[in-house]
Design an enzyme around this catalytic site. Structure first.
Site, PDB file in Angstrom:
ATOM      1  N   ASP A  34      -2.922   5.079   4.594  1.00  0.00           N
ATOM      2  CA  ASP A  34      -4.070   4.782   3.741  1.00  0.00           C
ATOM      3  C   ASP A  34      -4.535   3.353   3.974  1.00  0.00           C
ATOM      4  O   ASP A  34      -3.751   2.474   4.350  1.00  0.00           O
ATOM      5  CB  ASP A  34      -3.757   5.032   2.267  1.00  0.00           C
ATOM      6  CG  ASP A  34      -2.650   4.151   1.719  1.00  0.00           C
ATOM      7  OD1 ASP A  34      -1.638   3.977   2.419  1.00  0.00           O
ATOM      8  OD2 ASP A  34      -2.794   3.642   0.587  1.00  0.00           O
TER       9      ASP A  34
ATOM     10  N   GLU B 162       0.057   3.553  -0.339  1.00  0.00           N
ATOM     11  CA  GLU B 162       0.608   2.205  -0.397  1.00  0.00           C
ATOM     12  C   GLU B 162      -0.410   1.213  -0.928  1.00  0.00           C
ATOM     13  O   GLU B 162      -0.067   0.307  -1.693  1.00  0.00           O
ATOM     14  CB  GLU B 162       1.083   1.765   0.992  1.00  0.00           C
ATOM     15  CG  GLU B 162       1.998   0.535   0.984  1.00  0.00           C
ATOM     16  CD  GLU B 162       1.261  -0.793   1.004  1.00  0.00           C
ATOM     17  OE1 GLU B 162       1.897  -1.828   0.736  1.00  0.00           O
ATOM     18  OE2 GLU B 162       0.042  -0.817   1.293  1.00  0.00           O
TER      19      GLU B 162
END
Length: 392
Positions: free
Chosen positions: A74, A140
């Site tokens: 991400d 994250e």
């Protein structure tokens, strides 16, 4: 099977995987790993009030020790496209540089580790001595609720352990190889609402202006440094990030004023202790009858994975591959090492972070190849110890 880190990093950048969306990024990782013989598990987690998040755990080998590479696909939003000189998700190469969101944080490092694993396995032919695994999350940069922490619980339920973990966050400051991270400061975010009573500015005695109290409360938590740092950590810091009254009229005293702030704290503090300090300080600054609400969110406590054999192995691999002895540091933002360090020794090493989260995020092509070499050296050294019957 030889995997080119540039090609794989480019494929990953072309997936606009802004948290919590995956947009095909984990499938790119899975396809590359399965081609190398890894067994992949796609893990989707969700909790009430949170977005569903895709994660991946992959492993080759069944015997200990298990060396895990941890990372995330991400990325943060690109922001205004007007500031970019390239399409942030085009993975454009200009000269000797690859541009795109996630190039350094941290799709480039994921590509390098997979390429390194491919080279290691290609040399052996019969699989690793011990095991190689990857824990890749899509959560994250966001709340980190349905990501690495949940995968670690899933591993524990299976009785599967990690013996050491290399986190591929961008750790280097000026050049590739200058820093290995062995810890991180904690992060606490506060959202403060100070209440008053709305009224006409010409009749302040009939109202209660929350803005002066808000200013006094913020001044109270920023007036003095929290500390001067500790043996392994930089000083803690308090930064005001927003102040908002949402009042379009100049002749109206608002009913409430709001502010947000972030504290990056070292091992001299805990989130609980900082919460108590904030409330004491705000109570005193708000004065008698001053009403406020404080919402505190903690994304991680400060942690230190004490420098030991694994950190030394990573530092030695960097020095061998690049001719540069890295510093063992703890600076920068939080990482998923805050979850992983409870399970095994952790060291973090990745690309230079000068452009992470910025427009025109980029990585030098030479650094992609060099980082692949470092990761291959880590695999060689760690699994050679396993072949000799030892563990790190």
């Amino acid at each position: 099977m030889d995997i080119a880190p540039l090609a794989l990093a480019s494929d990953l950048i072309r997936c606009p995987s802004v948290t919590p969306r995956d947009e095909g990024a984990l499938q790119v990782v899975q396809a590359a790993l399965e081609a190398l013989g890894f067994t992949c598990h796609r893990l989707t987690f969700a909790e009430a009030g949170t977005a569903e998040v895709d994660n991946l755990y992959a492993r080759i080998g069944t015997e200990p020790p298990n060396l895990c590479f941890a990372g995330h696909t991400d990325v943060v939003p690109p922001g205004s496209r007007d500031g970019w000189t390239v399409d942030p998700f085009s993975a454009e190469v200009r000269g000797d540089t690859l541009y795109g969101r996630g190039a350094t944080d941290m799709k480039g490092a994921i590509a390098c580790f997979i390429a390194a694993a491919g080279r290691y396995l290609g040399e052996r032919g019969d699989g690793p001595v011990g095991s190689i695994s990857l824990l890749i999350t899509g959560d994250e940069e966001g709340p980190a609720i349905n990501g690495t922490a949940r995968v670690l619980r899933w591993l524990a339920e299976r009785g599967e352990t990690l013996d050491a973990c290399l986190v591929g966050e961008p750790t280097c400051v000026s050049r590739l190889g200058d820093t290995v991270k062995v810890g991180r400061r904690g992060s606490l975010s506060g959202h403060l609402t100070v209440h008053g009573a709305q009224g006409h500015t010409a009749y302040p005695h009939l109202a209660s202006n929350p803005i002066p109290r808000l200013i006094a409360m913020l001044a109270a938590i920023t007036a003095e440094p929290l500390d001067g740092g500790s043996e392994r950590f930089d000083p803690s810091s308090v930064e005001i990030t927003t102040i908002d009254v949402a009042n379009p009229a100049t002749n109206v005293i608002p009913a409430a004023a709001r502010a947000s702030f972030n504290i990056r704290f070292n091992d001299l503090h805990s989130a609980e202790g900082l919460g108590e300090w904030l409330r004491r300080t705000f109570d005193e600054a708000a004065g008698e009858g001053g009403r406020y609400d404080l919402d505190i969110q903690v994304s991680g406590e400060a942690f230190l994975s004490p420098p030991g054999p694994f950190a030394e192995l990573v530092a030695a691999a960097v020095e061998s591959a690049l001719g540069l002895r890295p510093e063992l540091g703890t600076s920068g933002g939080t990482s998923d090492g805050r979850f992983l360090h409870r399970h095994c020794p952790v060291a973090e090493f990745g690309l230079p972070g000068r452009t992470m989260h910025k427009v025109d995020e980029c990585v030098a092509l030479a650094d992609l190849e060099a980082l692949t070499g470092v990761y291959k050296e880590v695999l060689d050294r760690f699994l050679a110890a396993a072949g000799g019957g030892g563990r790190i």
